[in-house]
Motif scaffolding. Sequence first.
Motif, PDB file in Angstrom:
ATOM      1  N   ARG A  87      20.305 -34.293  -7.327  1.00  5.98           N
ATOM      2  CA  ARG A  87      19.953 -32.981  -8.146  1.00  5.98           C
ATOM      3  C   ARG A  87      18.775 -32.945  -7.751  1.00  5.98           C
ATOM      4  O   ARG A  87      17.419 -33.571  -6.569  1.00  5.98           O
ATOM      5  CB  ARG A  87      19.505 -33.379  -9.673  1.00  5.98           C
ATOM      6  CG  ARG A  87      21.032 -33.143 -10.241  1.00  5.98           C
ATOM      7  CD  ARG A  87      20.095 -33.027 -11.735  1.00  5.98           C
ATOM      8  NE  ARG A  87      20.893 -31.629 -11.638  1.00  5.98           N
ATOM      9  CZ  ARG A  87      20.630 -31.504 -13.795  1.00  5.98           C
ATOM     10  NH1 ARG A  87      19.945 -32.302 -14.444  1.00  5.98           N
ATOM     11  NH2 ARG A  87      20.513 -30.124 -13.790  1.00  5.98           N
ATOM     12  N   PRO A  88      18.202 -31.262  -6.573  1.00 10.13           N
ATOM     13  CA  PRO A  88      17.042 -31.206  -6.825  1.00 10.13           C
ATOM     14  C   PRO A  88      16.112 -31.631  -6.842  1.00 10.13           C
ATOM     15  O   PRO A  88      15.719 -31.591  -8.351  1.00 10.13           O
ATOM     16  CB  PRO A  88      17.197 -29.440  -6.647  1.00 10.13           C
ATOM     17  CG  PRO A  88      18.742 -28.987  -6.236  1.00 10.13           C
ATOM     18  CD  PRO A  88      18.815 -30.175  -7.587  1.00 10.13           C
ATOM     19  N   LEU A  89      14.796 -31.743  -6.179  1.00 12.30           N
ATOM     20  CA  LEU A  89      13.001 -32.391  -6.782  1.00 12.30           C
ATOM     21  C   LEU A  89      12.621 -31.825  -7.791  1.00 12.30           C
ATOM     22  O   LEU A  89      12.362 -32.760  -8.763  1.00 12.30           O
ATOM     23  CB  LEU A  89      12.361 -32.731  -5.759  1.00 12.30           C
ATOM     24  CG  LEU A  89      11.114 -32.876  -6.006  1.00 12.30           C
ATOM     25  CD1 LEU A  89      10.913 -34.470  -6.264  1.00 12.30           C
ATOM     26  CD2 LEU A  89      10.096 -33.608  -5.132  1.00 12.30           C
ATOM     27  N   ARG A  90      12.981 -30.182  -7.673  1.00 12.90           N
ATOM     28  CA  ARG A  90      12.578 -29.301  -8.498  1.00 12.90           C
ATOM     29  C   ARG A  90      12.890 -30.061 -10.221  1.00 12.90           C
ATOM     30  O   ARG A  90      12.630 -30.185 -11.009  1.00 12.90           O
ATOM     31  CB  ARG A  90      12.451 -28.024  -8.772  1.00 12.90           C
ATOM     32  CG  ARG A  90      11.808 -27.334  -9.581  1.00 12.90           C
ATOM     33  CD  ARG A  90      11.020 -25.722  -9.145  1.00 12.90           C
ATOM     34  NE  ARG A  90      10.884 -25.124 -10.029  1.00 12.90           N
ATOM     35  CZ  ARG A  90      10.960 -24.348 -11.201  1.00 12.90           C
ATOM     36  NH1 ARG A  90      12.568 -24.978 -11.912  1.00 12.90           N
ATOM     37  NH2 ARG A  90      10.006 -23.984 -12.002  1.00 12.90           N
ATOM     38  N   GLN A  91      14.359 -29.595 -10.310  1.00 14.88           N
ATOM     39  CA  GLN A  91      14.795 -29.763 -11.614  1.00 14.88           C
ATOM     40  C   GLN A  91      14.532 -31.576 -12.019  1.00 14.88           C
ATOM     41  O   GLN A  91      14.862 -31.937 -13.391  1.00 14.88           O
ATOM     42  CB  GLN A  91      16.207 -29.933 -10.997  1.00 14.88           C
ATOM     43  CG  GLN A  91      17.275 -30.062 -12.703  1.00 14.88           C
ATOM     44  CD  GLN A  91      16.718 -29.118 -13.188  1.00 14.88           C
ATOM     45  OE1 GLN A  91      16.651 -27.772 -12.946  1.00 14.88           O
ATOM     46  NE2 GLN A  91      16.522 -29.269 -14.661  1.00 14.88           N
TER      47      GLN A  91
END
Length: 200
Positions: A87-91
Amino acid sequence: MKQLSLPDTPRPRGRKRKLRSVILGAATRLFAQRGFEQLTMAEVASAAGVQKATLYSYFDGKSALVDAAIETLLEELPVLRPLDGSRPLRQQLIDIGLQLQELAAHPAAVSLAIGIAEQRLSAKQLAAWQRRYEEFERFLAELLERHCHCEDPKQVARLFVLLVVGDLCPQSAILDKEPPRIERAVDFLLRAYPAVQLKV
């Protein structure tokens, strides 16, 4: 004449363990409601549905019961669950933030905070509680080291924990247990320490 010895009758260990668990469950619930200091052994016995004498057969006194209850609470604290690394770092950071708030607002953490206020936790017990947060900090530091420009990932991870849970006072996490607070903390971190392309 030689006397025959009868084999030892096995003790009902399962029942004894279950009753101890019932007593500790009643004690931890009552501690959460009333605090450690105010509670009496008679109240714990009544809540557990046992005689006071039975309670004393498991615990020498209130101090031993409190110590056992604190150990039980420490075992009940949530641990870091694995994240989906694709998953993307932000998520991923939001997911960690949600887990941190779950840890801070967990009923066991609330009871432990009462124990701190009443100075009932030993240095060893405090350290065991702190290790739960350090587990998150270590994971965050590794994640940040791989994905962000920051000189001291451990310090940034510690800052993120404070931004997400406020402090170790359970009320701060309970009152603001919502994604917007976590998202603000994540956005602040990513603005301060932008993500970089992973090295192949």
